[in-house]
Design a protein around this motif. Structure first.
Motif: not given
Length: 245
Positions: A210-219, A227-245
């Motif tokens: 997220t810091d790198l996204l902000e650095k290059v200009g995303f907001s 996105v696929f299924e609910e993941q336990p908070e302490d066992e998250v295996e995959r993050y899905f990230i959405h950013a806008v230019k």
């Protein structure tokens, strides 16, 4: 970065449990084709999502470093009567792609980049390829998956055509894994051919992305774990990230 040489030809069967439809729904939710038209699928692989996006109404460009993967993507596009532009290019050196409304880097493709500089360079090129208001969607492995799940190998898979033994070994840098995969693939005569692939993946803390996204200009950066299924908070295996230019 792995080139997925022979692996390309059996990749689809081994990824059959990935809910690609849910990934496409996630993108469509934020970037409906009624408003967003041009989409670049970065690291498109064999074109499963590229074809889905084309069917959904996007004008799709697929980009991948592996010619073998692109060959499969072209075959899939023809079989599904879709028109997709395919380009053999590294995501760290995107060139000649501009005025895109949407960029997607799906199914941990970003984790094949070996350095933080590669990730930043990719974000920069993707940013430059998007129009103002363009949207980026990608997913990455969590530290938990890299540091806890993957080292708990080996993993095995078997069906009537393909068997594999998947050994994992922690890499020399933090949160990285070497995947050593031995495949046995049955040919038309019923005999099995053996071949091997070695892949390297690395991830970084979520805040680094997220810091790198902000650095290059995303907001307007948002993170989901469901996105696929609910993941336990302490066992998250995959993050899905959405950013806008």
């Amino acid at each position: 970065m792995a080139m997925y040489d022979q692996f390309a030809f059996i990749y689809d069967s081994l990824m059959s449990d990935i809910p690609y439809d849910k990934y496409a729904e996630w993108v469509q939710k934020h970037a409906p084709t009624s408003t967003y038209k041009k989409l670049v699928d970065v690291g498109c692989g064999t074109g499963v999502l590229s074809v889905q996006f084309a069917k959904d109404g996007f004008d799709v460009t697929g980009l991948d470093l592996s010619e073998s993967m692109l060959t499969m993507a072209q075959k899939r596009s023809i079989e599904n009567d879709t028109s997709i532009s395919l380009i053999c290019q590294s995501m760290t050196e995107i060139d000649g792609i501009a005025n895109m409304d949407v960029a997607v880097i799906a199914i941990d493709s970003l984790n094949y980049l070996e350095t933080l500089e590669d990730v930043e360079q990719t974000f920069h090129h993707v940013y430059e390829s998007l129009v103002d208001g363009g949207q980026l969607f990608f997913d990455v492995h969590s530290l938990y998956k890299m540091d806890v799940i993957y080292p708990d190998g080996p993993f095995t898979y078997e069906d009537e055509d393909v068997t594999y033994i998947w050994h994992t070994e922690q890499g020399d840098v933090a949160h990285s894994i070497y995947h050593d995969i031995t495949f046995f693939v049955r040919d038309e005569s019923g005999y099995y051919e053996k071949f091997e692939e070695t892949h390297f993946q690395r991830t970084f803390p979520l805040e680094t992305y997220t810091d790198l996204l902000e650095k290059v200009g995303f907001s307007t950066i948002s993170v989901s774990t469901s996105v696929f299924e609910e993941q336990p908070e302490d066992e998250v295996e995959r993050y899905f990230i959405h950013a806008v230019k």
